[in-house]
Each structure stands twice: as C-alpha cells, then as structure tokens.
Design an enzyme around this catalytic site. Structure first.
Site, PDB file in Angstrom:
ATOM      1  N   SER A   1     -42.990   2.641 -43.049  1.00 33.99           N
ATOM      2  CA  SER A   1     -43.299   3.921 -43.679  1.00 33.99           C
ATOM      3  C   SER A   1     -42.919   5.088 -42.772  1.00 33.99           C
ATOM      4  CB  SER A   1     -44.802   3.994 -43.995  1.00 33.99           C
ATOM      5  OG  SER A   1     -45.190   5.301 -44.359  1.00 33.99           O
TER       6      SER A   1
ATOM      7  N   TYR B   1     -53.353   3.745 -41.710  1.00 30.74           N
ATOM      8  CA  TYR B   1     -52.215   3.235 -42.479  1.00 30.74           C
ATOM      9  C   TYR B   1     -50.946   3.299 -41.640  1.00 30.74           C
ATOM     10  CZ  TYR B   1     -48.428   3.058 -45.878  1.00 30.74           C
ATOM     11  OH  TYR B   1     -47.280   2.732 -46.540  1.00 30.74           O
TER      12      TYR B   1
END
Length: 340
Positions: free
Chosen positions: A135, A160
């Site tokens: 990501s 995350y």
C-alpha cells in the site's frame, strides 16, 4: 532488474470476493487462466456485496472458490499441498487506514499471520511468482513528492501501514532465504465499480444521492493519487508474467508503485462526483483524522520500465464509470450496500 516471462495456467487469488480480487479474477478468466479464489468472507462491510461479486465469478468457466481463513495455518498448508499453482496473487487483507486506528488487533491475523502462511505455502510448493498487495500508506507523512520506491517507509502513521510494511520485509526474507520470486505492489487509492462501501468514493456518492452531508477531512486540503481498478488489474497481470530473478547477492524480489501518477485535490474529486451525479454535495469540513496523510503521488517509472504500462485512466472517466455502476446496482438491489 531482468525478468523471465511466466505464462501461468493455474493461479491462486486470495481475497477473491474483495474489490480488486473480483476484478482480477474476471481478467484472468478472460485470459483463459484457471483460477482458484479463496476468501474468508469477513463481515467488515456488507456481505451482500461480496456475495454478489462471488456469484458472478462462480458463473464463469475456469473459476473455483474455497472459503478459507489464511490465518488458519493448517488449512492454508493443506491448500498448497493439494493444489498446484504457477502463481499466487495475494490480495487478502484487513483493509482500512482509519479502521486500524480504532481496531488495531483486527490486523494481526489477516495481514501478518495470513501473509506468513501464504509465504510458507509458496515456499514449500515452489510457486513461480508471488505477487502481493502492499500500500502507498507505507510512505507515511513527510516524504517529498512524487513518491518513488526508494523513499523512507519506516515511519508508518497507522497500524495498517505498519502491517503492509511488515509484509514487504517478510517477503524479502523469504526471497533471500528460499529464492522465492516475490513482487510487492504499493497500490495508490484504488477506486472503481464494485468498490468497498467504506471507501471515500462510495461514501460520498451514497451521501450525495441521499442528500446527506459528506465529511471532508483536513478541510479538503488533501491530494490523492486516485487509481482506476482496471489499471491496477492490468498492472498486476503484467507484473505476474515477469517474476524477478536473483542477481548476484540480490534476492529475487522487488517493490513497485501502482498509481495514476496524477494527484487530485479532494475538492476537485468531489466536483467530479457532483458533475457525474448532477447534484451538489453538502460538505462538512473537518480536521485531519489520525492515520491519514495529506498527499499521495506515485512515481511509476519502475512499473513502466518493467511492463511497458502505466495507469492513466482520467479521473472524470473513472468516476463516471463508478457512478453508472452504483446507480445500476442500487436499482437492482433496492438499496446501497452498508459500510459495515
């Protein structure tokens, strides 16, 4: 970095009932690839949307589905022991930057244990190429733009992001120790039809359609490198065919950005939505949320050099496709999917 060409016939797609996983499976099936899709079908958001994606895939020749929690070490090992895969496309993960601030423990099983078990499966089965979703969040805040793959990524501002950085480090170690060809893709703000209800475009469109206010964080002073899902799928497929090779002491692994390389101000993005919907948004301006970053902007030079492709779908075109899908889906279903 050189790369031999891999022509996989049997591919494992994890997170197959998810947003990107669904589109990826459709593309692989179009290409004549035999696809085994796995998904734990967690209720992070409205399970009807996952069920509808899965129903469309299950109607396709060449697709099989198995419900599986990749954090289950024994079940995942059994899967790799009985099913031969030429390539593994690992997209399954607990998503959501903001959700990770409130529910950090939810990321341990899916994003860490799940990745570990996939790596072990690929190692023992001698899979030809593991492509996994990282990501843009790994870049954190404070880097100069655009973001190239050699920028600092050791200052994550959400769990995350930390879990995705951990995935990259784990994959590196397996490539180094076991010669596992692995490519991590740092995805930048993916959007498009069949997207997740918790994503900004989905929340904004639903609210505008219902004449409800939308929450605009950092008072709209954010830029995002919005990347259309079809471009992301094209990048994944092209990368899949080109596994990295060991070069001297360097293990067969790489990290690549996948982004539109054209950041859009949040207020301009909302203006695109307003135009596509033919309605004006009631904007509620709010401060920055914990875990967010003000800007993202992908440098995709390495992706282009490797594959000859760079994402380039214009934001207005991608937004219109999403709005058209959303309205058709709501007409068919009678109501929009819930965020959770």
């Amino acid at each position: 970095m050189s790369a031999d060409f891999l022509q996989p016939r049997r591919v494992l797609v994890t997170g197959a009932a998810g947003f990107i996983g669904y589109h990826l499976c459709e593309r692989l099936l179009d290409d004549g690839v035999q696809v085994l899709g796995v998904d734990s079908l967690t209720p992070y958001y409205d399970p009807r949307l996952k069920a509808d994606r899965l129903a469309r895939l299950s109607a396709r020749e060449g697709f099989r589905f198995e419900r599986l929690d990749l954090a289950d070490r024994v079940a995942t090992a059994e899967l790799f022991a009985r099913e031969p895969f030429d390539a593994v496309l690992h997209l399954a993960a607990q998503a959501g930057v903001r959700y990770s601030v409130e529910n950090p423990l939810a990321y341990l099983d899916s994003n860490l244990a799940g990745m570990m078990n996939v790596l072990e499966g690929c190692r023992h089965a001698r899979v030809g190429h593991l492509v996994y979703a990282s990501s843009s969040s790994v870049y954190g805040a404070g880097n100069t733009m655009p973001l190239s793959e050699d920028k600092v990524t050791d200052r994550p501002v959400s769990l995350y992001a930390a879990s995705k950085k951990a995935n990259e480090v784990m994959a590196y170690s397996y490539s180094h120790l076991y010669d596992l060809p692995a490519t991590g893709l740092r995805l930048f703000t993916v959007y498009g039809p069949w997207g997740r209800p918790d994503m900004a475009i989905f929340r904004f469109v639903r609210a505008i359609e219902e004449r409800a206010p939308i929450d605009v964080y950092n008072h709209g002073q954010m830029r995002r490198d919005f990347t259309y899902v079809g471009d992301v799928v094209e990048a994944i497929v092209r990368v899949m065919h080109r596994p990295p090779q060991r070069e001297g002491a360097a293990p067969p692994q790489r990290i690549l950005n996948v982004g539109n390389s054209s950041p859009v101000m949040l207020m301009d993005f909302i203006a695109c939505l307003e135009q596509a919907l033919g309605k004006v948004a009631d904007k509620r301006l709010l401060p920055m949320q914990p875990g967010d970053v003000p800007d993202t902007w992908a440098d995709v030079t390495r992706l282009g050099e490797l594959t000859g492709f760079s994402p380039a779908t214009p934001i207005r075109e991608g937004v219109q496709r999403f709005v058209d899908w959303y309205r058709a889906y709501v007409r068919e279903r009678g109501e929009p999917p819930a965020a959770s």
